[in-house]
Design a protein around this motif. Sequence first.
Motif, short mmCIF file in Angstrom:
data_model
loop_
_atom_site.label_atom_id
_atom_site.label_comp_id
_atom_site.label_asym_id
_atom_site.label_seq_id
_atom_site.Cartn_x
_atom_site.Cartn_y
_atom_site.Cartn_z
N VAL A 130 -31.54 6.51 -8.14
CA VAL A 130 -31.15 6.21 -9.52
C VAL A 130 -29.62 6.25 -9.57
O VAL A 130 -29.01 7.31 -9.35
N LEU A 131 -29.03 5.11 -9.81
CA LEU A 131 -27.57 4.98 -9.90
C LEU A 131 -27.17 4.85 -11.36
O LEU A 131 -27.68 3.97 -12.06
N ALA A 132 -26.29 5.71 -11.84
CA ALA A 132 -25.75 5.58 -13.19
C ALA A 132 -24.65 4.53 -13.19
O ALA A 132 -23.80 4.49 -12.28
N VAL A 133 -24.67 3.66 -14.20
CA VAL A 133 -23.65 2.61 -14.31
C VAL A 133 -23.07 2.63 -15.72
O VAL A 133 -23.71 3.12 -16.66
N PRO A 134 -21.87 2.11 -15.90
CA PRO A 134 -21.22 2.19 -17.22
C PRO A 134 -21.87 1.26 -18.24
O PRO A 134 -22.57 0.30 -17.90
N ALA A 135 -21.61 1.55 -19.49
CA ALA A 135 -22.00 0.71 -20.61
C ALA A 135 -20.96 0.88 -21.71
O ALA A 135 -20.36 1.95 -21.85
N VAL A 136 -20.76 -0.17 -22.48
CA VAL A 136 -19.80 -0.15 -23.59
C VAL A 136 -20.58 -0.47 -24.86
O VAL A 136 -21.05 -1.60 -25.04
N HIS A 137 -20.70 0.51 -25.75
CA HIS A 137 -21.55 0.39 -26.93
C HIS A 137 -20.78 -0.21 -28.10
O HIS A 137 -20.66 0.38 -29.18
N GLY A 138 -20.26 -1.41 -27.87
CA GLY A 138 -19.50 -2.10 -28.90
C GLY A 138 -18.54 -3.09 -28.28
O GLY A 138 -18.58 -3.34 -27.07
N PRO A 139 -17.65 -3.68 -29.09
CA PRO A 139 -16.72 -4.66 -28.56
C PRO A 139 -15.81 -4.08 -27.48
O PRO A 139 -15.44 -2.90 -27.53
N GLU A 140 -15.44 -4.91 -26.54
CA GLU A 140 -14.57 -4.47 -25.44
C GLU A 140 -13.26 -3.89 -25.96
O GLU A 140 -12.71 -2.95 -25.37
N ASP A 141 -12.76 -4.42 -27.08
CA ASP A 141 -11.49 -3.94 -27.63
C ASP A 141 -11.69 -2.88 -28.71
O ASP A 141 -10.76 -2.54 -29.44
N GLY A 142 -12.90 -2.34 -28.82
CA GLY A 142 -13.16 -1.31 -29.82
C GLY A 142 -12.39 -0.04 -29.53
O GLY A 142 -12.09 0.30 -28.38
N GLU A 143 -12.07 0.68 -30.59
CA GLU A 143 -11.35 1.94 -30.45
C GLU A 143 -12.17 2.92 -29.61
O GLU A 143 -13.38 3.04 -29.78
N ARG A 144 -11.52 3.59 -28.70
CA ARG A 144 -12.19 4.53 -27.81
C ARG A 144 -11.92 5.97 -28.25
O ARG A 144 -10.85 6.29 -28.76
N ASP A 145 -12.92 6.82 -28.03
CA ASP A 145 -12.79 8.22 -28.41
C ASP A 145 -12.01 8.99 -27.35
O ASP A 145 -11.51 8.41 -26.37
N ALA A 146 -11.95 10.29 -27.52
CA ALA A 146 -11.16 11.11 -26.60
C ALA A 146 -11.71 11.09 -25.18
O ALA A 146 -10.98 11.37 -24.23
#
Length: 273
Positions: A130-146
């Motif tokens: 089981v390999l964990a891979v990234p995901a972006v839960h919104g637009p690529e240019d969305g504001e990112r949290d800390a």
Amino acid sequence: MSVSETLSTGLSREDCAITVLGGPTAVIDIGGLRIVSDPTFDEAGPHGYLTKTADPAVDEDGLGQVDLVLVSHDTHPDNLDERGRAFAKAAPLVFTGPLAAVRLGSPAIGLSPWASHSVPRRDGGGDLTVLAVPAVHGPEDGERDADGNVNCEVTGFVLSGQGLPTVYVSGDNASIHTVAEIARRVPDIDAAVLHAGAARVPAKFDGRPLSLDSRAAAAAAAVLGAGTVVPAHYDAWAHFSEGVSEIELAFHEAGLSSVLRVTPHGTWVQLPR
């Protein structure tokens, strides 16, 4: 074990297949293991600022023995509701992101993107990776949290093993750039479960999609080169802006209808070995 040995509890046990139960919840039978992703078993009704519109095709009692639960994220009820959380906590093993694992507690194991964990198979074929891979839960240019996440921490997964198809489970990802990076690092993905309902919440990111819309799902399928694509997370919640008809049209227009597998919820899609 036969390809469709019917369990007394409900859902048949398959050699190598995927079924979607509604919303994001998929069951993957592979390597002798039963894997459930993003379990949601609550009845239809309001869940805070989200509304569930349909019950799952099969409830938790109909799944029989489950070996592994995958939780893409734990902070939104459309991906992990109350009964789904209890189901995950009762499972032998849960994989999720590091932050979610702290919140969920045992038996959750947190995997950062590109980290992997091996699970012994029940078919005698060695291990399932089981390999964990990234995901972006919104637009690529969305504001990112800390922590560098758009919206919240979300984790996708790739399942693989000797003699088995390689299966990608996207989680709530809206980024084609991320899909391209996954395809670059894992070039031989055979099947993909794509969350493809173009989830939208007006207060977030100007109402832009928080998960793949239909055209982006078709583009993701092309980038991955997967021979089988099973859409999920396009119904059973009111905040999805696109459904199965839009998905089918987008794949038709992209010339990819041959890879799309849409079946009634609770019906199996067989995977090639």
